[in-house]
Each structure stands twice: as C-alpha cells, then as structure tokens.
Design a protein around this motif. Structure first.
Motif, mmCIF file in Angstrom:
data_model
loop_
_atom_site.group_PDB
_atom_site.id
_atom_site.type_symbol
_atom_site.label_atom_id
_atom_site.label_comp_id
_atom_site.label_asym_id
_atom_site.label_seq_id
_atom_site.Cartn_x
_atom_site.Cartn_y
_atom_site.Cartn_z
ATOM 1 N N GLN A 78 -6.324 7.921 -7.484
ATOM 2 C CA GLN A 78 -6.235 6.676 -8.335
ATOM 3 C C GLN A 78 -5.336 5.355 -7.386
ATOM 4 O O GLN A 78 -5.713 4.369 -7.258
ATOM 5 C CB GLN A 78 -5.186 7.161 -9.253
ATOM 6 C CG GLN A 78 -5.573 7.833 -10.505
ATOM 7 C CD GLN A 78 -4.411 8.174 -11.475
ATOM 8 O OE1 GLN A 78 -3.323 8.535 -11.061
ATOM 9 N NE2 GLN A 78 -4.730 8.493 -12.659
ATOM 10 N N ALA A 79 -4.650 6.000 -6.165
ATOM 11 C CA ALA A 79 -4.029 5.202 -5.393
ATOM 12 C C ALA A 79 -5.160 4.374 -4.466
ATOM 13 O O ALA A 79 -5.148 3.095 -4.121
ATOM 14 C CB ALA A 79 -3.218 6.009 -4.573
ATOM 15 N N LEU A 80 -6.144 5.111 -4.032
ATOM 16 C CA LEU A 80 -7.179 4.862 -3.171
ATOM 17 C C LEU A 80 -8.009 3.521 -3.770
ATOM 18 O O LEU A 80 -8.523 2.662 -3.285
ATOM 19 C CB LEU A 80 -8.064 6.067 -2.744
ATOM 20 C CG LEU A 80 -7.473 6.720 -1.525
ATOM 21 C CD1 LEU A 80 -8.360 8.074 -1.466
ATOM 22 C CD2 LEU A 80 -7.452 6.043 -0.453
ATOM 23 N N GLU A 81 -8.174 4.050 -5.374
ATOM 24 C CA GLU A 81 -8.988 2.938 -6.040
ATOM 25 C C GLU A 81 -8.169 1.464 -5.934
ATOM 26 O O GLU A 81 -8.840 0.495 -5.830
ATOM 27 C CB GLU A 81 -9.343 3.575 -7.449
ATOM 28 C CG GLU A 81 -10.057 4.592 -7.571
ATOM 29 C CD GLU A 81 -10.328 5.134 -9.039
ATOM 30 O OE1 GLU A 81 -9.574 4.508 -10.065
ATOM 31 O OE2 GLU A 81 -10.942 6.217 -9.441
ATOM 32 N N ALA A 86 0.972 -1.195 -0.126
ATOM 33 C CA ALA A 86 0.162 0.087 0.029
ATOM 34 C C ALA A 86 1.029 1.116 -0.207
ATOM 35 O O ALA A 86 0.549 2.097 -0.650
ATOM 36 C CB ALA A 86 -1.031 0.182 0.981
ATOM 37 N N TYR A 87 1.922 1.077 0.677
ATOM 38 C CA TYR A 87 2.940 2.455 0.873
ATOM 39 C C TYR A 87 3.360 2.512 -0.639
ATOM 40 O O TYR A 87 3.553 3.880 -0.899
ATOM 41 C CB TYR A 87 3.997 2.151 1.883
ATOM 42 C CG TYR A 87 4.854 3.311 1.670
ATOM 43 C CD1 TYR A 87 4.841 4.332 2.653
ATOM 44 C CD2 TYR A 87 6.120 3.358 0.872
ATOM 45 C CE1 TYR A 87 5.803 5.437 2.612
ATOM 46 C CE2 TYR A 87 7.164 4.421 1.009
ATOM 47 C CZ TYR A 87 6.940 5.334 1.954
ATOM 48 O OH TYR A 87 7.949 6.496 1.827
ATOM 49 N N LYS A 88 3.837 1.659 -1.373
ATOM 50 C CA LYS A 88 4.428 1.716 -2.638
ATOM 51 C C LYS A 88 3.479 2.238 -3.776
ATOM 52 O O LYS A 88 3.586 3.154 -4.470
ATOM 53 C CB LYS A 88 5.142 0.557 -3.146
ATOM 54 C CG LYS A 88 6.215 0.022 -2.263
ATOM 55 C CD LYS A 88 6.716 -1.360 -2.932
ATOM 56 C CE LYS A 88 8.129 -1.997 -1.959
ATOM 57 N NZ LYS A 88 8.459 -3.305 -2.493
ATOM 58 N N THR A 89 2.021 1.708 -3.610
ATOM 59 C CA THR A 89 1.211 2.191 -4.224
ATOM 60 C C THR A 89 0.989 3.741 -4.225
ATOM 61 O O THR A 89 0.757 4.511 -4.952
ATOM 62 C CB THR A 89 -0.226 1.799 -4.028
ATOM 63 O OG1 THR A 89 0.068 0.024 -4.134
ATOM 64 C CG2 THR A 89 -1.657 2.071 -4.766
ATOM 65 N N VAL A 90 0.892 4.363 -2.910
ATOM 66 C CA VAL A 90 0.634 5.623 -2.907
ATOM 67 C C VAL A 90 1.903 6.481 -2.938
ATOM 68 O O VAL A 90 1.846 7.532 -3.614
ATOM 69 C CB VAL A 90 0.149 5.946 -1.319
ATOM 70 C CG1 VAL A 90 0.126 7.418 -0.801
ATOM 71 C CG2 VAL A 90 -1.181 5.235 -1.060
#
Length: 256
Positions: free
Chosen positions: A225-228, A212-216
């Motif tokens: 977009q990250a939350l999606e 999740a950290y890498k996504t954000v």
C-alpha cells in the motif's frame, strides 16, 4: 619497497611502488595496484585483487578462506577497489560458490579496527564500518552507509544507501535507504537528515523524503500500500528512487 622480512609469492602481481611491511605474507593469485601500502604482519591470500592507493594496517587478514561450513576449497575471489583504508585486525573473506563466488568491496571506504566482512558480501563506496562491526555472509551495503561500532548484520540483509546505524545495532532485516536505525533489534529512527544535507540533498528533496518516510513508517500501511502511494511521487523527485528501490529489493522484510 618490499621489506626483506616479508614473504611474497612469486606468483603475486604487485605494482612496482607497492610497499609491503615486515613479516607480511602475500600469497599466489594476489594482485595489488599502484600506490598501495601493506603494513607489517598482514596476510593477503588469493585469488584476491586489490586496487590502487589502498592502505592496509597491521594484523589484517585479507582474502582468507571463508568460515562457511559448506566451503570445500573452491577458488572463489575477493575484489577491493581503490583508496580504501583497512585498519588493524580487519578480516575479509572470499566468496562461496553458493553465491557468485565473490566478495567485493568498492572504493573510498574506511574499515575500522577489527571489522569483519564475511563471504559473498557486497560493500559499495564511501562506507564506514566502525570498530568491531561484523557483516555476516551475503550482506549488501550500499554507498555512503555508516555502521556504528559493534553493529552486527545478519546474513542476507541489505543496508541501503546513506543509512546510519547507531552503536551496537543488531540488524536482522533490511534497512531501506536514507534511514537512521539503532537498537537490538534495529528500529527506524527517522531519516539521516544531517548526512543527506552534507551530501547536497536539496530542501525540496528532503521534504519529499520526509513525506515518503511517514508514508512507510507512520501510517500503518502494508508495504504494498505504501509503495502505491510513493510511485506517483517519483517523477518529481529523483532522490526518492533509491528509497523505493530499496523497499522493492527487500527479501527479508524491512525494519519497522
């Protein structure tokens, strides 16, 4: 239990076993719970409620009027929970009517020497504010956060649960849950993995939180977009919810 050299207003409500040291001043509209120890040269003004088994060291100023220039003497409040340690020279101010009229500090916190908690701050449980840390007005700090010495937090910022800030960090935007942050101004430096391990987070949860950290913070996505991408991960990892909630709750934008 109350030193003869202390001044305690008759309107104060103090449990029988509360200790009050010499030259301390306890004003009206102050309530202090059982087992609390007030050291020498402490000033407590009300309306203030202090819970049980707290320890307040010398020269602390608790429940004083705030420094907001809009304040006009309204009867705002300070509430402090249980089992807190408030060290030398700490200042904690009551709220303002522009917010909820309340400054609130939870339980099991350590406020080290010369820390400042301004009006309308909401400080959770198991938090450490190291020496000379200063919270401006309306700041929210969630459970288990640790703010290193000389950390400065701008008004209305939110510090998420389990965050760790390095010494001298200047916080101008919100810090999501679980992060390590430092610098002027604050930048993210990964997850507070050691703190999360000490608090019992499983290896599986930590793997999901890393993803999740890498996504954000690594994939150059907008926050929306990250939350999606994070939403489908929530059912399999309850520990992810505080991170996602802290992203959604941000009103100042998050550090990047």
């Amino acid at each position: 239990m109350i030193d003869s050299r202390a001044i305690v207003d008759p309107g104060a409500r103090i449990a029988p076993d509360v200790e009050v040291g010499p030259f301390s001043i306890i004003g009206p509209d102050v309530e202090i719970g059982a087992g609390t120890v007030i050291g020498p040269h402490v000033v407590v003004r009300g309306p203030t409620r202090i819970g049980e088994h707290n320890r307040i060291f010398q020269f602390a100023s608790v429940g004083e009027e705030c420094q907001d220039k809009k304040y006009r003497g309204e009867p705002t409040r300070l509430e402090i929970g249980d089992h807190n340690v408030i060290r030398e020279g700490v200042t904690i101010h009551r709220g303002t009517v522009q917010d909820q009229g309340l400054t609130k500090i939870g339980s099991h916190n350590l406020l080290m020497a010369y820390a400042h908690v301004a009006h309308d701050c909401m400080v959770g449980d198991h938090i450490i504010l190291a020496n000379n840390t200063a919270l401006a007005g309306h700041v929210h700090v969630d459970d288990h956060a640790i703010l290193g010495g000389f950390t400065l937090v701008h008004q209305f910022c939110r510090i998420g649960a389990h965050v760790m800030c390095g010494t001298g960090t200047v916080v101008l935007k919100d810090i999501p849950a679980y992060l390590m942050a430092s610098g002027n101004t604050a930048k993210p430096h990964g997850l507070n993995l050691e703190g999360l391990r000490r608090r019992g987070f499983s290896p599986e949860a930590l793997r999901t939180l890393r993803q999740a950290y890498k996504t954000v913070f690594r994939q150059k996505l907008t926050l929306e977009q990250a939350l999606e991408r994070l939403d489908p991960m929530l059912p399999s990892c309850p520990e992810l919810k505080p991170f996602v909630d802290s992203l959604r709750a941000s009103t100042r934008g998050i550090i990047r």
